[in-house]
Write an enzyme that holds these catalytic residues in place. Structure first.
Site, PDB file in Angstrom:
ATOM      1  CE1 TYR A  68       0.260 -44.479  35.052  1.00  0.00           C
ATOM      2  CE2 TYR A  68       1.139 -45.402  37.081  1.00  0.00           C
ATOM      3  CZ  TYR A  68       0.430 -45.558  35.905  1.00  0.00           C
ATOM      4  OH  TYR A  68      -0.118 -46.776  35.580  1.00  0.00           O
ATOM      5  NE  ARG A  69      -4.498 -45.653  35.869  1.00  0.00           N
ATOM      6  CZ  ARG A  69      -4.469 -46.736  35.113  1.00  0.00           C
ATOM      7  NH1 ARG A  69      -3.313 -47.281  34.780  1.00  0.00           N
ATOM      8  NH2 ARG A  69      -5.586 -47.277  34.689  1.00  0.00           N
ATOM      9  CE1 TYR A  78      -3.690 -46.472  40.203  1.00  0.00           C
ATOM     10  CE2 TYR A  78      -4.367 -48.081  38.580  1.00  0.00           C
ATOM     11  CZ  TYR A  78      -3.376 -47.449  39.290  1.00  0.00           C
ATOM     12  OH  TYR A  78      -2.054 -47.800  39.082  1.00  0.00           O
TER      13      TYR A  78
END
Length: 513
Positions: free
Chosen positions: A458-459, A86
């Site tokens: 969601y991310r 991420y």
């Protein structure tokens, strides 16, 4: 885009040295290499920061924020920077100074009677685990697959673990926040000076802000209360492997009623075959050809390794008598499938290995070696309804896109109470520019296709904040405008993590326009 004036940057760094000491301020190349994305899908230096400062107290954070606001120097807070897949510690844009909170690593309180901890941002899962074990504290934390990240950072990014307390964001109770003007506030009951229930009652009086401060750039979290699970008397694990990919919907449908009625309180994950193989050996051990591994080769690898096309386990926590009853209920729910559960048990007092308590490990990072060379990955994380049909549609759609782009599909579905987190990884060799280019094209396409089918992420990776924020487009992006309104009010100088989650301060929006 706003460009950071070198003279103003140097002025800020010099003043930061007076606050924290010169040894905890880093400039240009040292900072750029120290905080670059370790698994970058693009040139990591293109969004590496211009400097960094590492405070050790909330008072130092406040002072740094005030200086940054005065000079208009943007800060990008990070706790431990282990959010790999991420973006890690890397910011969304390069013209920022990292606000590195890793030195704020104190476990401030563990309350055994009430079952909570209060931690600073630099406390890792391994730190908290060791503290609990070394002091014989009968509480368990939850943790994600690898445990070197920040407890606070993971919860605020809505990370997931595999105990009954595995929805980490839902176990947050009380935050301490430094605002964009350097003011200090506490959320929930902590807003009452001398409150006795800051870590006990999660709402307080009036609007509840804990959730609003997650995945946001509205403030800098310097303390967090987190509920911990009392050590259970017993755990019972039921593991199953499916021989066929098409068994996934049957497993999802069997599990859903057990999650809804609370029989299964943890978060089982249906992991596909490559997720299992990738932590055992590199891809070359199974296949040396180009493109995705063919189905017949995967089947041979599956049989040789003794794993399923889908592999999962359901762990029950609590009293042995209750677990035994619930295990029979689980077995009945899956009885129509042509497989048997492999059952194992743990009893309080035995070594924690095999208990379901998350012990420190980095084993899950082995996936990055799948293609050889210096590995990296992008994590695509859409949410789906908890139905077999939706899981199958999402799996077949996304797998087809992976394979069309030349990648093996690595993924799994983690079960919430009413939803599934579909976590898939695009794995690449960072020395292979062509593969990385394909990975980025695939990721962007996945965002668009998923959004068109009603599957929101969601991310996401730092680089893709804006594209995903745009995909949340109801009423012409009403939520984005709301977020911007809040941002402008609570961070009037626009200095805290500009662009995080696609939320830009007014001065950046005006510059872009």
């Amino acid at each position: 885009m706003i460009m950071l004036d070198p003279a103003r940057l140097e002025q800020a760094l010099t003043r930061f040295e007076a606050i924290v000491g010169a040894q905890y301020v880093w400039r240009e190349e040292e900072a750029r290499h120290g905080y670059k994305d370790a698994m970058a899908p693009r040139d990591p230096m293109s969004y590496a920061p211009r400097g960094a400062v590492a405070p050790t107290s909330v008072e130092e954070v406040q002072a740094i924020v005030r200086v940054a606001g005065e000079l208009g120097v943007a800060l990008w807070p990070t706790s431990r920077g282990k959010n790999f897949g991420y973006g890690g510690a890397a910011p969304h844009l390069s013209d920022v100074v990292m606000l590195d909170l890793v030195r704020m690593n104190r476990i401030l309180e563990v309350n055994v009677e009430m079952g909570y901890a209060v931690v600073e941002p630099g406390v890792g899962f391994d730190d908290l685990y060791n503290h609990l074990v070394d002091n014989n504290i009968p509480l368990w934390m939850s943790a994600p697959a690898h445990t070197w990240g920040s407890v606070l950072g993971n919860a605020l990014e809505r990370g997931v673990g595999y105990t009954p307390y595995g929805e980490h964001a839902s176990k947050v109770c009380g935050l301490e926040i430094v605002t964009g003007t350097g003011e200090l506030l506490r959320t929930g009951m902590g807003a009452l000076d001398g409150a006795k229930t800051w870590q006990l009652f999660p709402y307080g009086f009036g609007p509840s802000w804990d959730a609003a401060l997650m995945q946001s750039n509205f403030g800098v979290a310097t303390k967090m209360g987190l509920w911990l699970m009392p050590e259970p008397e017993h755990t019972l694990n039921l593991a199953m492997a499916f021989d066929r990919p098409e068994d996934l919907p049957l497993g999802v449908e069997a599990l859903r009623p057990l999650k809804l009625d609370g029989t299964v309180q943890a978060n089982p994950s249906f992991g596909n075959i490559i997720r299992n193989l990738a932590v055992r050996a590199p891809r070359s051990e199974y296949y040396q050809g180009e493109g995705p591994i063919p189905a017949d080769v995967l089947e041979q690898a599956r049989l040789k390794s003794g794993v399923g096309h889908w592999n999962f386990s359901i762990r029950l926590f609590g009293d042995k008598a209750v677990n035994t009853i619930n295990a029979e209920k689980v077995k009945r729910a899956f009885a129509h499938l042509p497989y048997e559960f492999d059952v194992s048990e743990w009893h309080r007092g035995e070594p924690l290995k095999g208990s379901g308590s998350p012990t420190p490990t980095l084993g899950a990072l082995g996936v990055v070696d799948w293609l050889g060379g210096p590995g990296g990955h992008l994590t695509f994380s859409p949410v789906s309804p908890f139905t077999g049909a939706e899981a199958w549609e999402q799996y077949t759609t996304i797998r087809a896109m992976y394979e069309e782009a030349g990648f093996d599909y690595y993924g799994g579905f983690t079960a919430g109470q009413r939803y599934l987190n579909h976590i898939s990884m695009i794995v690449f060799n960072r020395n292979d520019e062509e593969t990385m280019a394909r990975a980025n094209r695939l990721f962007s396409d996945l965002i668009d296709v998923a959004a068109a089918r009603g599957w929101g992420e969601y991310r996401t990776h730092t680089l893709y904040y804006d594209q995903i924020a745009r995909s949340y487009d109801y009423n012409n992006g009403a939520l984005r405008r709301w977020n911007e309104t809040v941002k402008d009010a609570v961070d009037p100088h626009g200095i805290l993590a500009p662009g995080k989650m696609g939320i830009w301060p007014r001065r950046y929006r005006e510059a872009q326009a």
